[in-house]
Design a protein around this motif. Structure first.
Motif, PDB file in Angstrom:
ATOM      1  N   PHE A   1       0.814  -1.214   0.000  1.00 27.53           N
ATOM      2  CA  PHE A   1       0.000   0.000   0.000  1.00 27.53           C
ATOM      3  C   PHE A   1       0.852   1.271   0.000  1.00 27.53           C
ATOM      4  CE2 PHE A   1      -2.448  -3.404   1.950  1.00 27.53           C
ATOM      5  CZ  PHE A   1      -3.637  -3.329   1.253  1.00 27.53           C
ATOM      6  N   GLU A   2       2.184   1.117  -0.014  1.00 27.55           N
ATOM      7  CA  GLU A   2       3.075   2.267   0.043  1.00 27.55           C
ATOM      8  C   GLU A   2       3.296   2.846  -1.349  1.00 27.55           C
ATOM      9  OE1 GLU A   2       6.590   0.858   1.939  1.00 27.55           O
ATOM     10  OE2 GLU A   2       5.607   0.498   3.876  1.00 27.55           O
ATOM     11  N   ARG A   3       3.107   4.164  -1.473  1.00 28.12           N
ATOM     12  CA  ARG A   3       3.274   4.849  -2.750  1.00 28.12           C
ATOM     13  C   ARG A   3       4.611   5.593  -2.776  1.00 28.12           C
ATOM     14  NH1 ARG A   3      -1.843   4.621  -1.250  1.00 28.12           N
ATOM     15  NH2 ARG A   3      -1.557   6.272   0.300  1.00 28.12           N
ATOM     16  N   ASP A   4       5.314   5.466  -3.887  1.00 29.01           N
ATOM     17  CA  ASP A   4       6.609   6.117  -4.082  1.00 29.01           C
ATOM     18  C   ASP A   4       6.460   7.086  -5.250  1.00 29.01           C
ATOM     19  OD1 ASP A   4       9.216   6.766  -5.013  1.00 29.01           O
ATOM     20  OD2 ASP A   4      10.029   4.958  -4.083  1.00 29.01           O
ATOM     21  N   THR A   5       6.434   8.382  -4.940  1.00 32.72           N
ATOM     22  CA  THR A   5       6.199   9.386  -5.979  1.00 32.72           C
ATOM     23  C   THR A   5       7.256   9.329  -7.072  1.00 32.72           C
ATOM     24  OG1 THR A   5       5.131  10.852  -4.379  1.00 32.72           O
ATOM     25  CG2 THR A   5       5.893  11.848  -6.432  1.00 32.72           C
ATOM     26  N   GLY A   6       8.512   9.179  -6.675  1.00 30.51           N
ATOM     27  CA  GLY A   6       9.586   9.124  -7.660  1.00 30.51           C
ATOM     28  C   GLY A   6       9.445   7.943  -8.596  1.00 30.51           C
ATOM     29  N   LYS A   7       9.109   6.790  -8.035  1.00 26.19           N
ATOM     30  CA  LYS A   7       8.952   5.592  -8.861  1.00 26.19           C
ATOM     31  C   LYS A   7       7.753   5.747  -9.799  1.00 26.19           C
ATOM     32  CE  LYS A   7       9.929   1.621  -7.063  1.00 26.19           C
ATOM     33  NZ  LYS A   7       9.910   0.345  -6.284  1.00 26.19           N
TER      34      LYS A   7
ATOM     35  N   TRP B   1      -2.007   6.148 -20.308  1.00 27.17           N
ATOM     36  CA  TRP B   1      -3.392   6.066 -19.845  1.00 27.17           C
ATOM     37  C   TRP B   1      -3.444   5.399 -18.469  1.00 27.17           C
ATOM     38  CZ3 TRP B   1      -7.918   4.802 -18.000  1.00 27.17           C
ATOM     39  CH2 TRP B   1      -9.089   5.328 -18.545  1.00 27.17           C
ATOM     40  N   VAL B   2      -2.706   4.297 -18.319  1.00 24.46           N
ATOM     41  CA  VAL B   2      -2.725   3.556 -17.060  1.00 24.46           C
ATOM     42  C   VAL B   2      -2.100   4.381 -15.933  1.00 24.46           C
ATOM     43  CG1 VAL B   2      -1.937   1.477 -15.873  1.00 24.46           C
ATOM     44  CG2 VAL B   2      -2.726   1.332 -18.240  1.00 24.46           C
ATOM     45  N   ALA B   3      -1.039   5.133 -16.245  1.00 24.04           N
ATOM     46  CA  ALA B   3      -0.430   5.999 -15.236  1.00 24.04           C
ATOM     47  C   ALA B   3      -1.437   7.050 -14.755  1.00 24.04           C
ATOM     48  CB  ALA B   3       0.819   6.666 -15.797  1.00 24.04           C
ATOM     49  N   ALA B   4      -2.166   7.644 -15.700  1.00 22.37           N
ATOM     50  CA  ALA B   4      -3.197   8.619 -15.328  1.00 22.37           C
ATOM     51  C   ALA B   4      -4.311   7.953 -14.535  1.00 22.37           C
ATOM     52  CB  ALA B   4      -3.754   9.284 -16.586  1.00 22.37           C
ATOM     53  N   HIS B   5      -4.636   6.716 -14.886  1.00 22.15           N
ATOM     54  CA  HIS B   5      -5.629   5.912 -14.168  1.00 22.15           C
ATOM     55  C   HIS B   5      -5.220   5.753 -12.701  1.00 22.15           C
ATOM     56  CE1 HIS B   5      -6.353   1.630 -12.859  1.00 22.15           C
ATOM     57  NE2 HIS B   5      -7.600   1.942 -13.115  1.00 22.15           N
ATOM     58  N   GLU B   6      -3.937   5.530 -12.448  1.00 20.35           N
ATOM     59  CA  GLU B   6      -3.455   5.417 -11.068  1.00 20.35           C
ATOM     60  C   GLU B   6      -3.586   6.753 -10.339  1.00 20.35           C
ATOM     61  OE1 GLU B   6       0.247   3.369 -10.385  1.00 20.35           O
ATOM     62  OE2 GLU B   6      -0.978   1.555 -10.493  1.00 20.35           O
ATOM     63  N   CYS B   7      -3.362   7.846 -11.069  1.00 23.55           N
ATOM     64  CA  CYS B   7      -3.541   9.166 -10.454  1.00 23.55           C
ATOM     65  C   CYS B   7      -4.992   9.345 -10.004  1.00 23.55           C
ATOM     66  CB  CYS B   7      -3.176  10.257 -11.449  1.00 23.55           C
ATOM     67  SG  CYS B   7      -1.419  10.338 -11.876  1.00 23.55           S
ATOM     68  N   GLY B   8      -5.922   8.965 -10.849  1.00 20.59           N
ATOM     69  CA  GLY B   8      -7.332   9.105 -10.517  1.00 20.59           C
ATOM     70  C   GLY B   8      -7.748   8.285  -9.326  1.00 20.59           C
ATOM     71  N   HIS B   9      -7.025   7.208  -9.060  1.00 21.49           N
ATOM     72  CA  HIS B   9      -7.339   6.333  -7.935  1.00 21.49           C
ATOM     73  C   HIS B   9      -6.601   6.691  -6.651  1.00 21.49           C
ATOM     74  CE1 HIS B   9     -10.055   3.359  -9.468  1.00 21.49           C
ATOM     75  NE2 HIS B   9      -9.297   3.075 -10.505  1.00 21.49           N
ATOM     76  N   GLY B  10      -5.676   7.622  -6.697  1.00 28.55           N
ATOM     77  CA  GLY B  10      -4.874   7.919  -5.520  1.00 28.55           C
ATOM     78  C   GLY B  10      -3.768   6.909  -5.290  1.00 28.55           C
ATOM     79  N   ALA B  11      -3.397   6.150  -6.336  1.00 27.19           N
ATOM     80  CA  ALA B  11      -2.338   5.144  -6.207  1.00 27.19           C
ATOM     81  C   ALA B  11      -0.996   5.654  -6.702  1.00 27.19           C
ATOM     82  CB  ALA B  11      -2.726   3.881  -6.993  1.00 27.19           C
ATOM     83  N   PHE B  12      -0.944   6.883  -7.197  1.00 26.68           N
ATOM     84  CA  PHE B  12       0.261   7.409  -7.837  1.00 26.68           C
ATOM     85  C   PHE B  12       1.204   8.056  -6.837  1.00 26.68           C
ATOM     86  CE2 PHE B  12       2.712  10.403 -10.413  1.00 26.68           C
ATOM     87  CZ  PHE B  12       3.004   9.659 -11.543  1.00 26.68           C
TER      88      PHE B  12
ATOM     89  N   ASP C   1       1.282  12.964  -2.663  1.00 25.54           N
ATOM     90  CA  ASP C   1       1.165  14.389  -2.955  1.00 25.54           C
ATOM     91  C   ASP C   1       0.022  14.572  -3.949  1.00 25.54           C
ATOM     92  OD1 ASP C   1       1.471  16.983  -4.135  1.00 25.54           O
ATOM     93  OD2 ASP C   1       3.521  17.045  -3.399  1.00 25.54           O
ATOM     94  N   LYS C   2      -1.098  15.056  -3.481  1.00 28.54           N
ATOM     95  CA  LYS C   2      -2.291  15.157  -4.313  1.00 28.54           C
ATOM     96  C   LYS C   2      -2.108  16.137  -5.475  1.00 28.54           C
ATOM     97  CE  LYS C   2      -7.327  15.395  -3.858  1.00 28.54           C
ATOM     98  NZ  LYS C   2      -7.561  16.208  -5.070  1.00 28.54           N
ATOM     99  N   THR C   3      -1.316  17.194  -5.252  1.00 26.14           N
ATOM    100  CA  THR C   3      -1.104  18.170  -6.317  1.00 26.14           C
ATOM    101  C   THR C   3      -0.354  17.559  -7.491  1.00 26.14           C
ATOM    102  OG1 THR C   3      -1.074  19.989  -4.715  1.00 26.14           O
ATOM    103  CG2 THR C   3      -0.109  20.411  -6.883  1.00 26.14           C
ATOM    104  N   ILE C   4       0.747  16.862  -7.186  1.00 28.18           N
ATOM    105  CA  ILE C   4       1.506  16.184  -8.240  1.00 28.18           C
ATOM    106  C   ILE C   4       0.635  15.146  -8.933  1.00 28.18           C
ATOM    107  CG2 ILE C   4       3.415  14.586  -8.670  1.00 28.18           C
ATOM    108  CD1 ILE C   4       4.986  16.018  -6.503  1.00 28.18           C
ATOM    109  N   GLN C   5      -0.083  14.392  -8.132  1.00 27.90           N
ATOM    110  CA  GLN C   5      -0.921  13.315  -8.652  1.00 27.90           C
ATOM    111  C   GLN C   5      -1.958  13.830  -9.643  1.00 27.90           C
ATOM    112  OE1 GLN C   5      -2.201   9.630  -6.306  1.00 27.90           O
ATOM    113  NE2 GLN C   5      -3.784  11.129  -5.840  1.00 27.90           N
ATOM    114  N   ASP C   6      -2.695  14.855  -9.252  1.00 27.64           N
ATOM    115  CA  ASP C   6      -3.735  15.380 -10.133  1.00 27.64           C
ATOM    116  C   ASP C   6      -3.148  16.100 -11.343  1.00 27.64           C
ATOM    117  OD1 ASP C   6      -5.832  14.369  -8.705  1.00 27.64           O
ATOM    118  OD2 ASP C   6      -6.226  16.205  -7.572  1.00 27.64           O
ATOM    119  N   ALA C   7      -1.991  16.737 -11.175  1.00 24.80           N
ATOM    120  CA  ALA C   7      -1.361  17.429 -12.306  1.00 24.80           C
ATOM    121  C   ALA C   7      -0.944  16.424 -13.379  1.00 24.80           C
ATOM    122  CB  ALA C   7      -0.152  18.228 -11.823  1.00 24.80           C
TER     123      ALA C   7
END
Length: 362
Positions: free
Chosen positions: A13-19, A67-78, A81-87
């Motif tokens: 369940f751990e998210r790594d922004t850099g990865k 598309w899949v990377a953006a899909h992870e952003c929409g789910h909060g799995a990316f 940092d919500k700002t980076i994720q939504d951007a």
């Protein structure tokens, strides 16, 4: 659900922004490199159409990773940092003409009501006796099984995604005819697809899509419509194909039931998701979206780079619930397009049938 989640290692369940950014950048770089190479080396003429078809498949396949990377952003799995994720999600989805926040909401509904025959969202099957089912059976009777299946697949893959965005086709019948760009469409109240604050977010999503459409129009005016069709529209259609293929096969097959009312619950719906063998190349390019989708439905905040470990844990802990179908993708696709025409109520389940008058139900 808590019992199921306890079977998954905590580190999943751990998210790594850099990865996450690295994976998104990799998919984007491959896509742009394909486009740049084609633009530099392949003339936009009819004589080169086989090359442009091959380019569309390769580039659209690579863009599916975006598309899949953006899909992870929409789910909060990316990222945490919500700002980076939504951007990142907003930019990537807008470039693929996907309204980011609109889809974020509708896809969350899909996860919250997976395989619910009335309240599900996307690829909800028609019920036997409804107008949609009757049209499909009539078409099948006129054409024959083989031609019907072929046209069904072509229609779903070529038009299914934009029709869903514009009309809510295959969405839950309780929501009516929705539109991902116009939040006031569809049912109101309890079953509204975009209630409250989501209406504003839909309009925000429209800005990104309109901006990209404007850029494409300016590009066409400068370089010609044929150039835009070859470099952008071809890969865009292939990306849509992959999106529909994955989502359709993840939740549909002849032996996968749907439910309603008290016969449905969150865990049952989540486990009605099918992992399939897409192979190492597509698993790499598409971040395992098709081979680890059960884990994704159990908890959509698991990043894709932890999904394989989560899948193995679920398979070990719940072997009677975890669904994996080793059928080759082409064979499974033809079977779904041919046999999964409508569902009929049998006991506490809705099961697929390819017969208009089902003898058991009668």
């Amino acid at each position: 659900m808590q019992e199921v989640l306890r079977a998954i290692p905590r580190e999943c369940f751990e998210r790594d922004t850099g990865k996450s950014l690295a994976y998104a950048a990799c998919s984007t770089a491959i896509t742009l490199a394909c486009g740049a190479l084609a633009w530099a080396c392949v003339p936009v003429t009819a004589a080169y159409w086989p090359v442009w078809v091959a380019y569309a498949f390769v580039t659209g396949t690579a863009a599916t990773g975006c598309w899949v990377a953006a899909h992870e952003c929409g789910h909060g799995a990316f990222s945490d940092d919500k700002t980076i994720q939504d951007a990142v999600g907003y930019a990537l989805h807008s470039l693929l003409l996907v309204p980011y926040f609109s889809w974020q909401r509708s896809h969350a509904v899909h996860h919250s009501r997976t395989n619910h025959v009335l309240e599900g969202e996307t690829h909800v099957p028609a019920r036997l006796g409804t107008e949609d089912a009757n049209v499909m059976f009539k078409l099948r009777g006129l054409l024959g099984e083989g031609p019907f299946t072929f046209l069904n697949l072509v229609g779903v893959f070529a038009l299914g995604w934009p029709i869903y965005l514009l009309t809510g086709a295959s969405g839950g019948p309780v929501r009516g005819n929705t539109n991902h760009f116009l939040p006031f469409m569809g049912e109101k109240g309890k079953h509204a697809l975009f209630p409250g604050k989501w209406a504003k977010k839909v309009w925000q999503s429209d800005v990104g899509v309109v901006a990209v459409l404007g850029a494409l129009a300016a590009w066409a005016a400068h370089s010609g419509v044929a150039t835009v069709m070859a470099l952008y529209v071809g890969p865009y259609m292939v990306t849509n194909f992959w999106l529909v293929l994955y989502t359709w096969l993840q939740h549909t097959d002849v032996d996968v039931p749907h439910f309603e009312g008290d016969d449905w619950n969150l865990v049952k719906g989540a486990f009605m998701t099918i992992d399939r063998p897409y192979g190492p190349v597509f698993d790499f390019l598409h971040h395992r979206i098709g081979s680890t989708h059960v884990a994704h439905h159990i908890n959509h905040t698991i990043p894709h780079y932890h999904a394989k470990k989560a899948t193995e844990a679920l398979q070990k802990a719940f072997p009677d619930l975890y669904l994996y179908d080793p059928t080759p993708i082409a064979t499974a696709t033809w079977r779904v397009g041919s046999k999964c025409i409508a569902v009929v109520k049998k006991g506490d389940e809705w099961v697929f049938t390819d017969k208009q008058l089902d003898p058991v139900a009668a």
